[in-house]
Design a protein around this motif. Structure first.
Motif, PDB file in Angstrom:
ATOM      1  N   LYS A   1       0.733  -1.333   0.028  1.00 49.30           N
ATOM      2  CA  LYS A   1      -0.130  -0.028  -0.016  1.00 49.30           C
ATOM      3  C   LYS A   1       0.888   1.205   0.105  1.00 49.30           C
ATOM      4  CE  LYS A   1      -3.989  -1.890   2.254  1.00 49.30           C
ATOM      5  NZ  LYS A   1      -4.750  -2.220   0.909  1.00 49.30           N
TER       6      LYS A   1
ATOM      7  N   LYS B   1      -3.602  -0.013   8.907  1.00 42.80           N
ATOM      8  CA  LYS B   1      -3.793  -1.249   7.762  1.00 42.80           C
ATOM      9  C   LYS B   1      -2.155  -1.904   7.626  1.00 42.80           C
ATOM     10  CE  LYS B   1      -6.379   1.743   4.799  1.00 42.80           C
ATOM     11  NZ  LYS B   1      -6.469   2.342   3.335  1.00 42.80           N
TER      12      LYS B   1
ATOM     13  N   GLY C   1      -5.147  -6.374   1.611  1.00 43.07           N
ATOM     14  CA  GLY C   1      -6.169  -7.140   0.800  1.00 43.07           C
ATOM     15  C   GLY C   1      -7.200  -7.655   1.725  1.00 43.07           C
ATOM     16  N   LYS C   2      -8.602  -7.660   1.426  1.00 40.67           N
ATOM     17  CA  LYS C   2      -9.746  -8.015   1.914  1.00 40.67           C
ATOM     18  C   LYS C   2      -9.647  -7.465   3.546  1.00 40.67           C
ATOM     19  CE  LYS C   2      -8.073 -12.527   3.988  1.00 40.67           C
ATOM     20  NZ  LYS C   2      -8.489 -13.927   3.869  1.00 40.67           N
ATOM     21  N   GLY C   3      -9.209  -6.282   3.441  1.00 39.34           N
ATOM     22  CA  GLY C   3      -9.689  -5.371   4.592  1.00 39.34           C
ATOM     23  C   GLY C   3      -8.572  -5.821   6.028  1.00 39.34           C
TER      24      GLY C   3
ATOM     25  N   GLN D   1      -3.281   5.960   9.196  1.00 39.16           N
ATOM     26  CA  GLN D   1      -4.033   6.710   8.220  1.00 39.16           C
ATOM     27  C   GLN D   1      -5.029   7.655   8.871  1.00 39.16           C
ATOM     28  OE1 GLN D   1      -5.970   4.575   4.699  1.00 39.16           O
ATOM     29  NE2 GLN D   1      -4.054   5.348   4.014  1.00 39.16           N
ATOM     30  N   GLU D   2      -5.090   8.762   8.205  1.00 33.86           N
ATOM     31  CA  GLU D   2      -6.219   9.457   8.856  1.00 33.86           C
ATOM     32  C   GLU D   2      -7.635   9.139   8.301  1.00 33.86           C
ATOM     33  OE1 GLU D   2      -7.758  12.951   6.340  1.00 33.86           O
ATOM     34  OE2 GLU D   2      -6.164  12.729   4.777  1.00 33.86           O
ATOM     35  N   TYR D   3      -8.648   9.064   9.223  1.00 35.86           N
ATOM     36  CA  TYR D   3      -9.883   8.388   8.994  1.00 35.86           C
ATOM     37  C   TYR D   3     -10.692   9.436   7.706  1.00 35.86           C
ATOM     38  CZ  TYR D   3     -14.779   6.782   9.659  1.00 35.86           C
ATOM     39  OH  TYR D   3     -15.935   6.256   9.353  1.00 35.86           O
ATOM     40  N   LEU D   4     -11.102   8.772   6.876  1.00 33.44           N
ATOM     41  CA  LEU D   4     -11.873   9.480   5.895  1.00 33.44           C
ATOM     42  C   LEU D   4     -13.517   9.358   6.228  1.00 33.44           C
ATOM     43  CD1 LEU D   4      -9.852   8.037   3.017  1.00 33.44           C
ATOM     44  CD2 LEU D   4      -9.798  10.448   3.837  1.00 33.44           C
TER      45      LEU D   4
ATOM     46  N   ILE E   1     -21.064   0.738   2.804  1.00 32.57           N
ATOM     47  CA  ILE E   1     -20.303   0.511   4.123  1.00 32.57           C
ATOM     48  C   ILE E   1     -21.010   0.801   5.340  1.00 32.57           C
ATOM     49  CG2 ILE E   1     -18.049   1.055   2.830  1.00 32.57           C
ATOM     50  CD1 ILE E   1     -17.912   3.877   4.048  1.00 32.57           C
TER      51      ILE E   1
ATOM     52  N   PHE F   1     -14.551  -3.394   7.382  1.00 30.59           N
ATOM     53  CA  PHE F   1     -13.760  -2.967   6.331  1.00 30.59           C
ATOM     54  C   PHE F   1     -13.406  -3.997   5.507  1.00 30.59           C
ATOM     55  CE2 PHE F   1     -12.550   0.030   9.973  1.00 30.59           C
ATOM     56  CZ  PHE F   1     -13.195   1.234   9.483  1.00 30.59           C
TER      57      PHE F   1
ATOM     58  N   LEU G   1     -14.337  -5.850   2.659  1.00 33.39           N
ATOM     59  CA  LEU G   1     -15.274  -5.518   1.334  1.00 33.39           C
ATOM     60  C   LEU G   1     -14.850  -6.280   0.257  1.00 33.39           C
ATOM     61  CD1 LEU G   1     -15.657  -1.660   2.376  1.00 33.39           C
ATOM     62  CD2 LEU G   1     -17.105  -3.470   3.069  1.00 33.39           C
TER      63      LEU G   1
ATOM     64  N   GLU H   1     -10.031   2.048  -5.692  1.00 36.07           N
ATOM     65  CA  GLU H   1     -11.171   2.448  -4.891  1.00 36.07           C
ATOM     66  C   GLU H   1     -11.077   3.871  -4.370  1.00 36.07           C
ATOM     67  OE1 GLU H   1     -11.406  -0.313  -1.380  1.00 36.07           O
ATOM     68  OE2 GLU H   1     -11.159  -1.840  -2.922  1.00 36.07           O
TER      69      GLU H   1
ATOM     70  N   TYR I   1      -7.638   5.458  -2.103  1.00 36.95           N
ATOM     71  CA  TYR I   1      -6.908   4.818  -1.417  1.00 36.95           C
ATOM     72  C   TYR I   1      -6.402   3.336  -1.531  1.00 36.95           C
ATOM     73  CZ  TYR I   1     -11.480   2.693  -0.308  1.00 36.95           C
ATOM     74  OH  TYR I   1     -12.579   2.171  -0.362  1.00 36.95           O
ATOM     75  N   ASP I   2      -7.025   2.712  -2.529  1.00 35.33           N
ATOM     76  CA  ASP I   2      -6.493   1.317  -2.911  1.00 35.33           C
ATOM     77  C   ASP I   2      -6.247   1.114  -4.275  1.00 35.33           C
ATOM     78  OD1 ASP I   2      -6.056  -1.083  -2.075  1.00 35.33           O
ATOM     79  OD2 ASP I   2      -8.350  -1.797  -1.788  1.00 35.33           O
TER      80      ASP I   2
HETATM   81  N1  ADP Z   1      -8.578   6.132   5.550  1.00 39.27           N
HETATM   82  C1  ADP Z   1      -9.944   5.499   5.609  1.00 39.27           C
HETATM   83  N2  ADP Z   1     -10.616   6.044   6.235  1.00 39.27           N
HETATM   84  C2  ADP Z   1     -11.908   5.404   6.453  1.00 39.27           C
HETATM   85  N3  ADP Z   1     -12.174   4.031   5.770  1.00 39.27           N
HETATM   86  C3  ADP Z   1     -11.086   3.524   5.233  1.00 39.27           C
HETATM   87  C4  ADP Z   1      -9.934   4.051   5.000  1.00 39.27           C
HETATM   88  N4  ADP Z   1      -9.258   3.507   4.271  1.00 39.27           N
HETATM   89  C5  ADP Z   1      -9.866   2.197   4.177  1.00 39.27           C
HETATM   90  N5  ADP Z   1     -11.241   2.329   4.698  1.00 39.27           N
HETATM   91  C6  ADP Z   1     -12.209   1.437   4.267  1.00 39.27           C
HETATM   92  O1  ADP Z   1     -11.640   0.026   4.681  1.00 39.27           O
HETATM   93  C7  ADP Z   1     -11.854  -0.743   3.515  1.00 39.27           C
HETATM   94  C8  ADP Z   1     -10.558  -1.648   3.404  1.00 39.27           C
HETATM   95  O2  ADP Z   1      -9.437  -0.722   3.284  1.00 39.27           O
HETATM   96  P1  ADP Z   1      -8.452  -0.901   1.829  1.00 39.27           P
HETATM   97  O3  ADP Z   1      -7.352   0.319   1.933  1.00 39.27           O
HETATM   98  O4  ADP Z   1      -9.241  -0.842   0.568  1.00 39.27           O
HETATM   99  O5  ADP Z   1      -7.690  -2.198   1.900  1.00 39.27           O
HETATM  100  P2  ADP Z   1      -7.781  -3.749   1.350  1.00 39.27           P
HETATM  101  O6  ADP Z   1      -6.615  -3.687   0.307  1.00 39.27           O
HETATM  102  O7  ADP Z   1      -7.569  -4.649   2.239  1.00 39.27           O
HETATM  103  O8  ADP Z   1      -9.078  -3.817   0.728  1.00 39.27           O
HETATM  104  C9  ADP Z   1     -12.076   0.244   2.455  1.00 39.27           C
HETATM  105  O9  ADP Z   1     -12.869  -0.220   1.231  1.00 39.27           O
HETATM  106  C10 ADP Z   1     -12.906   1.174   3.250  1.00 39.27           C
HETATM  107  O10 ADP Z   1     -14.294   1.187   3.181  1.00 39.27           O
END
Ligand code: ADP
Ligand code: MG
Length: 272
Positions: free
Chosen positions: A44, A84, A89-91, A123-126, A151, A156, A158, A210, A222-223
């Protein structure tokens, strides 16, 4: 190659994939999502750097090596914040913390799990303006469709694949919105061309990217998933199909290769 393969007993797959793709590419074989893409898939940090370099709005992120500096580094982030795994992957390892005290006790507890490469992201929370994120699918570097991922459940994890839909026998709540649906009206969104340029620049041919739309009007990416899954509900609702686009893309590559082989056979038979 999946970034979460280590959770299914394949600890060395990342290195196997690197060695195999290096070998294939050095022998001149055409590889889709090749050697350099593996590095993006399993990190990441790499994804964040590529996105930031291309000018995308990205979440403020720190990459922490090992466990000992985590609590101190987290003090640079206001709560709530997210952690994270770098190789995710897969949260995997994605958790929200509402206070530093809560984070400190988690880091000290046996529940704390390290990423297989020892790198944890803070990471900052979005905060999403509406309870969904968007996953934009590409094949052959071109846009296929956008998926709206609900969501509202707060999870997380997904993963869109049907195999990830655990507890298949449990009846869904009557009011449940399907977690994955086709996002309507996205086909002319300006993000699409920007994502296509990013994929061209990084050599990624098949991907799901994503982003989240925040309460303060940001669109934050973010992904980058270079190993993507297609959801059956979305496929049923869409005029274009992810797997069919992949079959067409690979078919066209094979046709090109066959035509080139035929030309070289003719040249050998009838040299100029
Ligand atoms: N900075 C963030 N703030 C809020 N929610 C987040 C943030 N980053 C990820 N998420 C939530 O968590 C899920 C999984 O994070 P992600 O970075 O996509 O990891 P992965 O690669 O495991 O899918 C995202 O689809 C989103 O819903
Ligand atoms: Mg994701």
């Amino acid at each position: 190659m999946s970034a979460s393969s280590h959770t299914r007993g394949h600890e060395h797959s990342k290195d196997y994939a690197r060695a195999l793709l290096s070998w294939l590419e050095s022998s001149g074989t055409r590889v889709v999502n090749g050697r350099s893409v593996i590095d993006l898939e399993v990190s990441k940090v790499e994804q964040h750097r590529a996105l930031a370099k291309a000018g995308f709005d990205v979440p403020r992120t720190a990459a922490v090596f090992g466990r000992s500096d985590l609590k101190q580094k987290a003090r640079e982030f206001e709560a709530p914040f997210i952690t994270k795994h770098n190789q995710g992957g897969k949260g995997l390892g994605v958790r929200r913390f509402d206070s530093h005290a809560e984070f400190d006790s988690h880091v000290d507890s046996p529940l704390f799990e390290e990423s297989p490469d020892g790198i944890t992201l803070i990471q900052e929370y979005l905060a999403a303006a509406e309870p969904f994120v968007t996953r934009v699918e590409f094949v052959g570097g071109r846009y296929v469709y956008a998926v709206r991922v609900d969501i509202s459940g707060g999870s997380f994890e997904l993963c869109p694949a049907d195999v990830c839909a655990v507890d298949l026998d449990a009846a869904p709540p009557a009011t449940a919105t399907p977690p994955f649906s086709l996002r309507p009206g996205f086909d002319n969104d300006p993000l699409i061309a920007r994502y296509e340029r990013l994929l061209a620049a990084t050599g990624v041919e098949i991907a799901g990217i994503e982003f989240i739309e925040t309460t303060d009007g940001r669109r934050v990416t973010y992904d980058i998933n270079t190993n993507t899954n297609y959801n059956p509900d979305v496929e049923a609702a869409s005029a274009v199909s992810g797997p069919r686009e992949i079959a067409r893309f690979l078919g066209a590559l094979l046709d090109e290769q066959n035509a080139a082989e035929l030309r070289s056979t003719r040249l050998q038979a009838y040299p100029a």
